[in-house]
Write a protein that holds these residues in place. Sequence first.
Motif, PDB file in Angstrom:
ATOM      1  N   PRO A   1       0.789  -1.234   0.000  1.00 26.09           N
ATOM      2  CA  PRO A   1       0.000   0.000   0.000  1.00 26.09           C
ATOM      3  C   PRO A   1       0.819   1.282   0.000  1.00 26.09           C
ATOM      4  N   HIS A   2       1.952   1.302   0.725  1.00 22.85           N
ATOM      5  CA  HIS A   2       2.699   2.565   0.824  1.00 22.85           C
ATOM      6  C   HIS A   2       3.404   2.954  -0.469  1.00 22.85           C
TER       7      HIS A   2
ATOM      8  N   THR B   1      -3.832 -12.298   9.316  1.00 22.99           N
ATOM      9  CA  THR B   1      -5.285 -12.208   9.510  1.00 22.99           C
ATOM     10  C   THR B   1      -5.686 -10.808   9.970  1.00 22.99           C
ATOM     11  N   ASP B   2      -4.800  -9.822   9.814  1.00 22.81           N
ATOM     12  CA  ASP B   2      -5.128  -8.428  10.106  1.00 22.81           C
ATOM     13  C   ASP B   2      -5.814  -7.830   8.871  1.00 22.81           C
ATOM     14  N   TYR B   3      -6.999  -8.344   8.599  1.00 18.64           N
ATOM     15  CA  TYR B   3      -7.658  -8.043   7.327  1.00 18.64           C
ATOM     16  C   TYR B   3      -8.116  -6.593   7.194  1.00 18.64           C
ATOM     17  N   ASP B   4      -8.548  -5.970   8.274  1.00 18.00           N
ATOM     18  CA  ASP B   4      -9.152  -4.647   8.143  1.00 18.00           C
ATOM     19  C   ASP B   4      -8.187  -3.630   7.544  1.00 18.00           C
ATOM     20  N   GLU B   5      -7.032  -3.486   8.151  1.00 18.05           N
ATOM     21  CA  GLU B   5      -6.052  -2.531   7.644  1.00 18.05           C
ATOM     22  C   GLU B   5      -5.556  -2.941   6.258  1.00 18.05           C
ATOM     23  N   LEU B   6      -5.296  -4.229   6.098  1.00 16.09           N
ATOM     24  CA  LEU B   6      -4.734  -4.713   4.832  1.00 16.09           C
ATOM     25  C   LEU B   6      -5.685  -4.485   3.662  1.00 16.09           C
ATOM     26  N   PHE B   7      -6.914  -4.970   3.786  1.00 14.85           N
ATOM     27  CA  PHE B   7      -7.858  -4.849   2.674  1.00 14.85           C
ATOM     28  C   PHE B   7      -8.233  -3.388   2.416  1.00 14.85           C
ATOM     29  N   THR B   8      -8.331  -2.605   3.483  1.00 10.72           N
ATOM     30  CA  THR B   8      -8.630  -1.179   3.302  1.00 10.72           C
ATOM     31  C   THR B   8      -7.532  -0.500   2.499  1.00 10.72           C
ATOM     32  N   ASN B   9      -6.283  -0.766   2.852  1.00  5.97           N
ATOM     33  CA  ASN B   9      -5.168  -0.103   2.174  1.00  5.97           C
ATOM     34  C   ASN B   9      -4.988  -0.582   0.740  1.00  5.97           C
TER      35      ASN B   9
END
Length: 569
Positions: A312-313, A335-343
Motif C-alpha cells: 500500500p505505501h 489475519t489483520d484483514y481490516d487494515e490490509l484490505f482497506t489499504n
Amino acid sequence: MKHLTHLCLIVLLEFTSLLSFAQLPRLDKTRTAPTMMVDGKPFLILGGELHNSTGSDKVALRAALKEIKSYHLNTVLAYAYWEMIEPVEGQFNFELVDDLLKSAKEENLKVVLVWFGSWKSTASSYVPEWVKTNPKRFPRYTLADGKTLEMLSAFSDENRNADAKAYTALMQHLKETDTQHTVIMTQVENEPGCFDNYRDLSPAAQKVWQSAMPSDMVNYLKANKGKLFPALEKAWADNGYKAKGTWEEVLGKSTEQGEYKFYTEELFMAYHYAKYLNYIAAEGRKKLDLPTFCNGWLYNKRGFYPHGTINPHVLDAYRAGGTALDFYSPNVYTTDYDELFTNYTLGGNTLFVPESMLVPAGALYSIGAFNALGFAPFGIDGERTKSKENAVHLGILTATNKTLANMTGLITSNYASPKMRGVYINATKKEHKVELGDYQLTASSSTERGGFSLDFGKSLEKVGKPQAPATSDAAPATPAPFGSVPKGIGAAIVLQNGTDEFYVVGYGVKLNFALKEGIKFEHLGFVSIEEGTFDNEKFVSHKRWNGDEQKASLPDTQLTILKIKLYRN
C-alpha cells in the motif's frame, strides 16, 4: 459475382472470429464495483493456487486438479514457466500449458495463469538458461559493493523485451488454442522487489535515479493530490508539493527516518517495476486482451520484505507506472484483514487475493466487505491442506465455495451496496458493528457464552437488557507460525433481503440485531430463523431454529447459512 462471394466469405470468417471472442473474460468496470465476467456472466473466483513445481509434472498436475475439484473450487491458479516455454531463444514449447488447459477443462476448472518470467519472489529463478548465463547481455540488480544478485534489473530494455517476447508468444498461443477461454486472467510476474537493498545501483539505474522524475509520475501526483497514501501525501507536502526535479527533489531525501525507511528510493523502484510489468502486460494484451494483475509480498515493520514490492505505501507509484495491469494484489499471510484490505483498495484498486493461508474468513470478509473478485489459498494441492490441523478449515472452505458459487449473482449485484456487509472477528478484534437498513448488527464470537441475539429494546426496559459477555484484558496470543491457521476467527456475509429479512453465510460469529437509535418500537423479535442452502441463487430451507436455538449464533466448526426474519411493533 466471384469477387462478391469471396468478399462474403471474408466477412463471414471475421464475424465467426468476433463471435469466438465475444465472450472473452473481462473485468466489467461499469457496474457498482469491478466485476469479473466469464462467459458473459458475473463470476466469483473461488480458487486455489498450486505449489510452484506442480505444473512441471503432468501426472502430478492431473491428480492435483482432480483432487482439488472436490473442494468445490471453480478456478486454479497455475503456472507458465519461461524457462520451460523458451529453453532455446526464439524456440517455444507450450506442451505443459496445453496439458494444463486440457486437464483443467476435464475438471471444469477455469485457470488464472501465473507467468513466472523475470521475477518469482524477487529472484530470477525461472528465466531460461540462456538468460541466466549471460549477465552481460541481461544485467542484474547491483548492490553498493558492486556485487550483483540473481535478479534481473528492471532498468534493462534487453531484460524487459526478452520477457515480453516470450509472454507475448504465450498469449498468441492462447488466442489460437484456448477458444473456450479456460484461462480467464493472467498474473504477470510474482512479487518483484529486493530484500538486500532499497534501490538497484546498476549504472543504468543510477542514471535514471539522478534524472528528473518522469512526467507520468508527476502528473499522477498532481491528479491525486489529497487522495494519495498518507505517507506519500506527507512526503510530497513536506517538500512543498514540487512538480519538477529528481525524485529526492520532489519527495525529499531518502533516509532511514520515518516509518518507511528509504521511502523515496522505494517509490522510485516501485514505479520502475510498474513500468516493466505494464510493458509486458500491454504487449501480451495486444494479442489476447485478458484481465491482468501482479501481486506483492506484504510489508512488515521489521523490514523483512522485498523493498519496492507491491504494498500500500508504494501502490500509488505502481498505479502511476501504467494501466495495462488492471489491479495489484496482496499475498495474504496475515489475519489483520481490516487494515490490509482497506489499504489495498485505496485509490480504487480492485481487491483480489491470489495467495492466502487456508482461512475461509478471508474469502467471506474480502468478498462481503471489500467486493473482492475472489480468494485463493496457496498450496491447495499440498499435504498440509489435507492435514488434521486444517480439516475443519478445509471443510468450511469447501462449503463456502459451494455456497458462494450458488450466490454469485446475488453477491455481485450487491457489490458496494448498502444491502451487503461483511463481518469479521479474531482473537484481538472481539466485535464488529455494521449497519443494514434500519438495523445495527454486532458480530462477536459464537464460542463465548452469554447474551441474546436481539436488543429487545423497550420490551425489556423494566427488567434490564441482557449483558454482553465481558471482554478479556489478557495480552494477545502469540502469533501462529507462518502459514498455520490462527484460532478464534469468525466471519460472515450478511445480505439484506427485505426490510426485516436477512441472509447470513458464515461461521464462528454470533449476530446481535438492534434497531438504530431513534427508531421507535415497543417489541423486536424473530419471526423465524431458517437454516438451509443456496441453490441457483435461491435459498432452500432445511431446518427451522426455535426454542433454545432461536439465536443467530453460527458454530465455528462448520459453515452455516441462515435466513432470518424479524418483526417490530
